[in-house]
Design a protein around this motif. Structure first.
Motif, PDB file in Angstrom:
ATOM      1  N   GLY A  90      20.508  -0.392  -5.267  1.00 26.74           N
ATOM      2  CA  GLY A  90      19.933  -1.024  -4.239  1.00 26.74           C
ATOM      3  C   GLY A  90      18.526  -1.636  -4.625  1.00 26.74           C
ATOM      4  O   GLY A  90      18.020  -1.479  -5.927  1.00 26.74           O
ATOM      5  N   PHE A  91      17.639  -2.203  -3.522  1.00 24.32           N
ATOM      6  CA  PHE A  91      16.561  -2.833  -4.077  1.00 24.32           C
ATOM      7  C   PHE A  91      15.595  -2.315  -3.070  1.00 24.32           C
ATOM      8  O   PHE A  91      15.773  -2.556  -1.710  1.00 24.32           O
ATOM      9  N   ASN A  92      14.050  -2.017  -3.299  1.00 24.38           N
ATOM     10  CA  ASN A  92      13.174  -1.394  -2.193  1.00 24.38           C
ATOM     11  C   ASN A  92      12.047  -2.276  -2.558  1.00 24.38           C
ATOM     12  O   ASN A  92      11.632  -2.619  -3.550  1.00 24.38           O
ATOM     13  N   ALA A  93      11.160  -2.493  -1.259  1.00 27.15           N
ATOM     14  CA  ALA A  93       9.923  -2.824  -1.317  1.00 27.15           C
ATOM     15  C   ALA A  93       8.948  -1.855  -0.803  1.00 27.15           C
ATOM     16  O   ALA A  93       9.170  -0.893   0.314  1.00 27.15           O
ATOM     17  N   LEU A  94       7.853  -1.353  -1.415  1.00 22.67           N
ATOM     18  CA  LEU A  94       7.040  -0.315  -1.318  1.00 22.67           C
ATOM     19  C   LEU A  94       5.805  -0.995  -0.875  1.00 22.67           C
ATOM     20  O   LEU A  94       4.917  -1.728  -1.540  1.00 22.67           O
ATOM     21  N   ARG A  95       5.171  -0.604   0.372  1.00 20.25           N
ATOM     22  CA  ARG A  95       3.691  -0.734   0.571  1.00 20.25           C
ATOM     23  C   ARG A  95       2.784   0.420   0.312  1.00 20.25           C
ATOM     24  O   ARG A  95       3.020   1.587   1.133  1.00 20.25           O
ATOM     25  N   VAL A  96       2.081   0.099  -0.576  1.00 16.29           N
ATOM     26  CA  VAL A  96       1.393   1.368  -1.228  1.00 16.29           C
ATOM     27  C   VAL A  96       0.038   1.320  -0.424  1.00 16.29           C
ATOM     28  O   VAL A  96      -0.750  -0.022  -0.591  1.00 16.29           O
ATOM     29  N   PHE A  97      -0.596   2.220  -0.297  1.00 19.52           N
ATOM     30  CA  PHE A  97      -2.005   2.761  -0.006  1.00 19.52           C
ATOM     31  C   PHE A  97      -2.603   3.445  -0.750  1.00 19.52           C
ATOM     32  O   PHE A  97      -2.094   4.467  -1.463  1.00 19.52           O
ATOM     33  N   ASN A  98      -3.877   3.202  -0.918  1.00 23.57           N
ATOM     34  CA  ASN A  98      -4.742   3.833  -1.829  1.00 23.57           C
ATOM     35  C   ASN A  98      -4.229   3.874  -3.124  1.00 23.57           C
ATOM     36  O   ASN A  98      -4.329   4.942  -3.828  1.00 23.57           O
ATOM     37  N   ARG A  99      -3.973   2.552  -3.687  1.00 27.51           N
ATOM     38  CA  ARG A  99      -3.424   2.459  -5.081  1.00 27.51           C
ATOM     39  C   ARG A  99      -4.590   3.034  -6.161  1.00 27.51           C
ATOM     40  O   ARG A  99      -3.981   3.504  -7.080  1.00 27.51           O
ATOM     41  N   GLU A 100      -5.712   2.798  -6.072  1.00 30.01           N
ATOM     42  CA  GLU A 100      -6.647   3.065  -6.832  1.00 30.01           C
ATOM     43  C   GLU A 100      -6.858   4.572  -6.895  1.00 30.01           C
ATOM     44  O   GLU A 100      -7.613   5.040  -7.663  1.00 30.01           O
ATOM     45  N   ARG A 102      -5.984   8.956  -6.755  1.00 27.59           N
ATOM     46  CA  ARG A 102      -5.018   9.774  -7.360  1.00 27.59           C
ATOM     47  C   ARG A 102      -3.828  10.240  -6.671  1.00 27.59           C
ATOM     48  O   ARG A 102      -2.860  10.428  -7.289  1.00 27.59           O
ATOM     49  N   ILE A 103      -3.988  10.083  -5.294  1.00 29.81           N
ATOM     50  CA  ILE A 103      -3.021  10.164  -4.492  1.00 29.81           C
ATOM     51  C   ILE A 103      -2.501   8.831  -3.688  1.00 29.81           C
ATOM     52  O   ILE A 103      -3.489   8.595  -2.878  1.00 29.81           O
ATOM     53  N   SER A 104      -1.232   8.314  -3.670  1.00 24.21           N
ATOM     54  CA  SER A 104      -1.028   6.958  -3.253  1.00 24.21           C
ATOM     55  C   SER A 104       0.013   7.296  -2.194  1.00 24.21           C
ATOM     56  O   SER A 104       1.362   7.036  -2.648  1.00 24.21           O
ATOM     57  N   PRO A 105      -0.198   7.236  -1.025  1.00 28.32           N
ATOM     58  CA  PRO A 105       1.014   7.238  -0.065  1.00 28.32           C
ATOM     59  C   PRO A 105       1.648   5.928   0.121  1.00 28.32           C
ATOM     60  O   PRO A 105       1.086   4.712  -0.259  1.00 28.32           O
ATOM     61  N   TYR A 106       2.967   5.651   0.381  1.00 29.82           N
ATOM     62  CA  TYR A 106       3.728   4.533   0.608  1.00 29.82           C
ATOM     63  C   TYR A 106       4.700   4.525   1.621  1.00 29.82           C
ATOM     64  O   TYR A 106       5.309   5.647   1.842  1.00 29.82           O
ATOM     65  N   LEU A 107       5.055   3.496   1.982  1.00 35.00           N
ATOM     66  CA  LEU A 107       6.283   3.419   3.135  1.00 35.00           C
ATOM     67  C   LEU A 107       7.444   2.437   2.265  1.00 35.00           C
ATOM     68  O   LEU A 107       6.944   1.615   1.394  1.00 35.00           O
ATOM     69  N   LEU A 108       8.438   2.879   2.680  1.00 33.74           N
ATOM     70  CA  LEU A 108       9.620   2.247   1.920  1.00 33.74           C
ATOM     71  C   LEU A 108      10.581   1.423   2.731  1.00 33.74           C
ATOM     72  O   LEU A 108      10.986   2.145   3.928  1.00 33.74           O
ATOM     73  N   GLY A 109      11.064   0.558   2.491  1.00 33.29           N
ATOM     74  CA  GLY A 109      12.359  -0.179   2.942  1.00 33.29           C
ATOM     75  C   GLY A 109      13.228  -0.892   1.946  1.00 33.29           C
ATOM     76  O   GLY A 109      12.689  -1.573   1.154  1.00 33.29           O
ATOM     77  N   GLY A 110      14.312  -0.928   2.427  1.00 35.57           N
ATOM     78  CA  GLY A 110      15.422  -1.490   1.245  1.00 35.57           C
ATOM     79  C   GLY A 110      16.589  -1.566   1.576  1.00 35.57           C
ATOM     80  O   GLY A 110      17.260  -1.063   2.747  1.00 35.57           O
TER      81      GLY A 110
END
Length: 416
Positions: A90-100, A102-110
């Motif tokens: 499959g294919f996912n898109a990730l909305r990443v938070f706090n990319r800069e 050391r810990i980067s949460p994200y939401l996923l949809g695909g």
């Protein structure tokens, strides 16, 4: 690889090969992330939960968005009719938070496709959609531990839904990426750099700031006086600004006696010297060689048995003090405050003129007047007693005018 698996894998490879075409800028980073997962499958399948493995290929398109393709394989145990092998791509898109960070949460949809091979040689393929969340924990720039939860459901009929938990290890390549920039090239990434504009070539600490060893606000590289005392006011070169308000040679920042009189000798703290240690500074000490431990008056002279009060005089036949007595009595009160443990008798005396009984009463009233003055000036009332001796204890000849004047006196007798 079976023929059934070949087409999904080829489709995934195409997605990965096309991803550079959609990269937004040259700093986009690609990554690969092998993973292990646990599938908590839909209860209607009557199967045990199963583990599997997968691999993800992706691109960090912007600091906020990543796009990825993945393949996951899972094998379920069961009887001959229920045993399953699942292959999902499959294919996912990730909305990443706090990319800069050391810990980067994200939401996923695909979206994706799930192929199922049953134990009885049947097979099935359905479209699936996923929603999920996760976090990337990044010990270094090009490596992250990836924790993820994904809810997977069949498209259309919604006949099944699975919960998928995974642990992955993500490796970046193809550029520095948007994650850990170091704008001032000091070796500390911007997400941790508290001083992001450090001049090139300077030595910095783990916070990205230059060292300031003496904590004077001027960094070591610019500090011409790197050992300035704590709390000192300094100039732009890091050197102490010398201020000496009383001109005694001790700078104000160190001077514990900042108002020393001009010309007096002071110690290293800027306070006047007290050579004999009697708490009376040398410039005011009339007896500069007093023995150690001796009790002294405000002039620095040892207190003997009696503190005399020259100049304390009264109006004739009265207990009213004459002008000039206040200065002497204020000095006496200061001595008593300096020695609060002294127990004193205020003794009044007269000359021999008049009746002895009257003179005794008059001397007691004069002594009481002196005590009241001393108490009002801060002396301890509890330590002051009063006694009138009248004409009984002359210190001079009562037959002369001068002798009588000397006998008309009040004095402080030290009791203990």
């Amino acid at each position: 690889m079976t023929r059934r698996m070949f087409r999904p894998v080829c489709a995934l490879a195409a997605v990965c090969l096309m991803s550079p075409v959609f990269a937004g800028d040259e700093e986009s980073t690609y990554y690969i992330a092998p993973s292990l997962h646990l599938v908590d499958d839909d209860p209607d399948r009557v199967l045990e939960d199963a583990e599997g493995f997968g691999v993800t290929f992706g691109v960090n398109y912007t600091p906020k968005w990543s796009f990825e393709g993945f393949v996951e394989s899972t094998e379920f145990d069961g009887d001959a009719n229920n045993a399953q092998d699942q292959l999902e791509f499959g294919f996912n898109a990730l909305r990443v938070f706090n990319r800069e960070g050391r810990i980067s949460p994200y939401l996923l949809g695909g979206i994706g496709s799930l192929r199922t091979d049953f134990g009885n040689d049947d097979e099935d393929q359905q479209g699936v959609a996923s929603l999920g969340a996760g976090a990337m924990i990044s010990p270094s720039e090009n490596f992250a531990i990836r924790l993820q939860y994904r809810y997977r459901a069949e498209l259309g009929g919604m006949e099944f839904a699975d919960n998928i938990y995974s642990l992955g290890f993500q490796f970046g390549f193809g550029g520095s990426g948007p994650r850990f920039e170091d704008a001032d090239n000091d070796g500390v990434t911007d997400n941790l750099d508290r001083c992001p504009r450090t001049p090139l070539g300077r030595t910095v600490g783990s916070d990205g700031c230059e060292f300031d060893s003496d904590k004077d606000g001027v960094v070591d590289a610019d500090d011409n006086c790197p050992s300035t005392r704590a709390g000192a006011e300094v100039d732009t070169a890091g050197c102490e600004i010398v201020r000496d308000g009383d001109g005694d040679g001790v700078v104000d920042g160190v001077d514990q006696c900042p108002s020393s009189p001009a010309g007096v000798t002071v110690d290293a703290k800027g306070c006047e010297v007290d050579s004999d240690g009697d708490s009376v500074v040398d410039s005011k000490d009339a007896c500069p060689n007093t023995e150690a431990g001796a009790r002294v008056d405000i002039r620095g002279c040892e207190i003997k048995d009696v503190i005399r009060l020259p100049g304390v005089n009264f109006e004739t036949n009265s207990d009213r003090l004459l002008p000039g007595a206040e200065r002497v009595l204020n000095d006496a009160a200061a001595t008593l405050r300096k020695n609060p443990d002294l127990v004193v008798e205020v003794a009044g005396h007269t000359d021999s003129d008049g009746a002895a009984e009257y003179n005794a009463s008059l001397s007691a009233r004069r002594a009481r007047e002196v005590r009241n003055f001393l108490v009002n000036a801060g002396a301890n009332e509890a330590n002051l007693s009063v006694k009138g001796y009248g004409e009984a204890e002359p210190i001079a000849d009562n037959t002369t005018r001068e002798g009588k004047a000397a006998n008309r006196r009040v004095e402080l007798r030290i009791i203990e």
